[in-house]
Design a protein around this motif. Sequence first.
Motif, short mmCIF file in Angstrom:
data_model
loop_
_atom_site.label_atom_id
_atom_site.label_comp_id
_atom_site.label_asym_id
_atom_site.label_seq_id
_atom_site.Cartn_x
_atom_site.Cartn_y
_atom_site.Cartn_z
N ARG A 1 -0.04 0.35 11.29
CA ARG A 1 0.72 1.51 10.82
C ARG A 1 1.23 1.40 9.38
O ARG A 1 1.63 2.41 8.80
N HIS A 2 1.23 0.21 8.81
CA HIS A 2 1.84 0.06 7.49
C HIS A 2 1.05 -0.93 6.63
O HIS A 2 0.30 -1.76 7.12
N PHE A 3 1.26 -0.80 5.31
CA PHE A 3 0.74 -1.75 4.33
C PHE A 3 -0.80 -1.83 4.40
O PHE A 3 -1.45 -0.79 4.52
N ASN A 4 -1.37 -3.02 4.28
CA ASN A 4 -2.83 -3.12 4.30
C ASN A 4 -3.42 -2.67 5.63
O ASN A 4 -4.55 -2.18 5.69
N ALA A 5 -2.68 -2.85 6.71
CA ALA A 5 -3.15 -2.39 8.01
C ALA A 5 -3.32 -0.87 8.02
O ALA A 5 -4.34 -0.34 8.49
N ALA A 6 -2.35 -0.16 7.46
CA ALA A 6 -2.44 1.30 7.39
C ALA A 6 -3.56 1.73 6.44
O ALA A 6 -4.26 2.72 6.70
N ALA A 7 -3.75 0.98 5.35
CA ALA A 7 -4.83 1.29 4.41
C ALA A 7 -6.19 1.17 5.10
O ALA A 7 -7.11 1.95 4.83
N LEU A 8 -6.31 0.20 6.00
CA LEU A 8 -7.55 0.03 6.77
C LEU A 8 -7.83 1.28 7.60
O LEU A 8 -8.95 1.80 7.61
N VAL A 9 -6.82 1.76 8.31
CA VAL A 9 -7.00 2.95 9.14
C VAL A 9 -7.30 4.17 8.27
O VAL A 9 -8.19 4.98 8.60
N ASP A 10 -6.58 4.32 7.16
CA ASP A 10 -6.82 5.46 6.27
C ASP A 10 -8.26 5.45 5.75
O ASP A 10 -8.91 6.50 5.69
N ALA A 11 -8.75 4.26 5.37
CA ALA A 11 -10.11 4.15 4.85
C ALA A 11 -11.14 4.49 5.92
O ALA A 11 -12.13 5.18 5.66
N ALA A 12 -10.92 3.98 7.13
CA ALA A 12 -11.84 4.25 8.23
C ALA A 12 -11.87 5.74 8.57
O ALA A 12 -12.94 6.33 8.76
N GLU A 13 -10.70 6.34 8.64
CA GLU A 13 -10.63 7.77 8.95
C GLU A 13 -11.22 8.59 7.82
O GLU A 13 -11.91 9.60 8.06
N GLY A 14 -10.99 8.16 6.58
CA GLY A 14 -11.59 8.85 5.44
C GLY A 14 -13.11 8.78 5.47
O GLY A 14 -13.80 9.77 5.17
N TYR A 15 -13.65 7.64 5.84
CA TYR A 15 -15.10 7.45 5.99
C TYR A 15 -15.63 8.40 7.07
O TYR A 15 -16.64 9.11 6.87
#
Length: 330
Positions: A20-34
Amino acid sequence: MSPSTPMLGPVGSYVKHHFRHFNAAALVDAAEGYRVYLEQGGKMMVTLAGAMSTAELGLSFAEMIRQDKVHLIVCTGANLEEDIFNLVAHDFYERVPHYRDLTPQDEADLLGRHMNRVTDTCIPEMEAMRRMEKAMLDVWTRADQAGERYFPHEFFQQVLKSGVLKPSYQVDPKHSWMLAALEKNVPIVVPGWEDSTLGNMYAAAVIRGEVKNVHTVRTGIEYMTWLAKHYQEVTKTSTLGMFQIGGGIAGDFPICVVPMLHQDLELTEVPLWGYFCQISDSTTSYGSYSGAVPNEKITWGKLGVDTPKFIVESDATIVAPLIFAYLLGW
């Protein structure tokens, strides 16, 4: 068109709930963006740096290719060959989990056994590299004698198509991303191939006179001219995104095709990259390309103000399989 709800499996659901936060959240954002980018008709280029093939990224990456979530691959010569090394010599690899404690003499002992270490994994020279050298030398010399020229990856594909290595397969072929790319006819670009084990072996073959014409293997500039044409063709009907695993030439080389088309060829109607994500443990720093934030690429004419941009500052061997699992519904 608003994006659909993702179909998540156990891994994706866990990531979505807990990261939900920090690099973990960035991972989810990138995956969802993909995911959304593909859903909206975009095509994706994936670039492989580091030793992702020796890290056995093929376990997930090959399925990404088979499910049409990857449309162009740019990789280093090491990643090109190490997928095949793993395919034909996996049982001879040795893992060294205590690699941080190795002494210089320990390293020399590994060398004496022809075990080439990549962090915690030793690649066996005789079973992997020399086996591959023989097969490659056959296709190099055949092309050389016929006056034909091919890209580095095309020689690898000739060997795979011939079936000469099949008796040596030691992992399930579905875990080889090279075989998956061949099956799906996904194009491959290998900038700086000369900086690889097989590149060194090719140079040795030229020096020995077994290959008469050094240009039998086509060059990086030819890869760039091919990429320029391919980019223009693909972007007639969709945009092309860039999912960069690691740094270095695998990412630096292809991203420059857009400013080259715009600034050097004045083809300003060609669209910018439509999506950008980089997974890297290179921290933001002065003068480091791998450590540059994505916005810096705007000033170089690579990305636009509105391009979806993501950076996950973490270990790609952890992040990439999780993102792929999210996208594959695992």
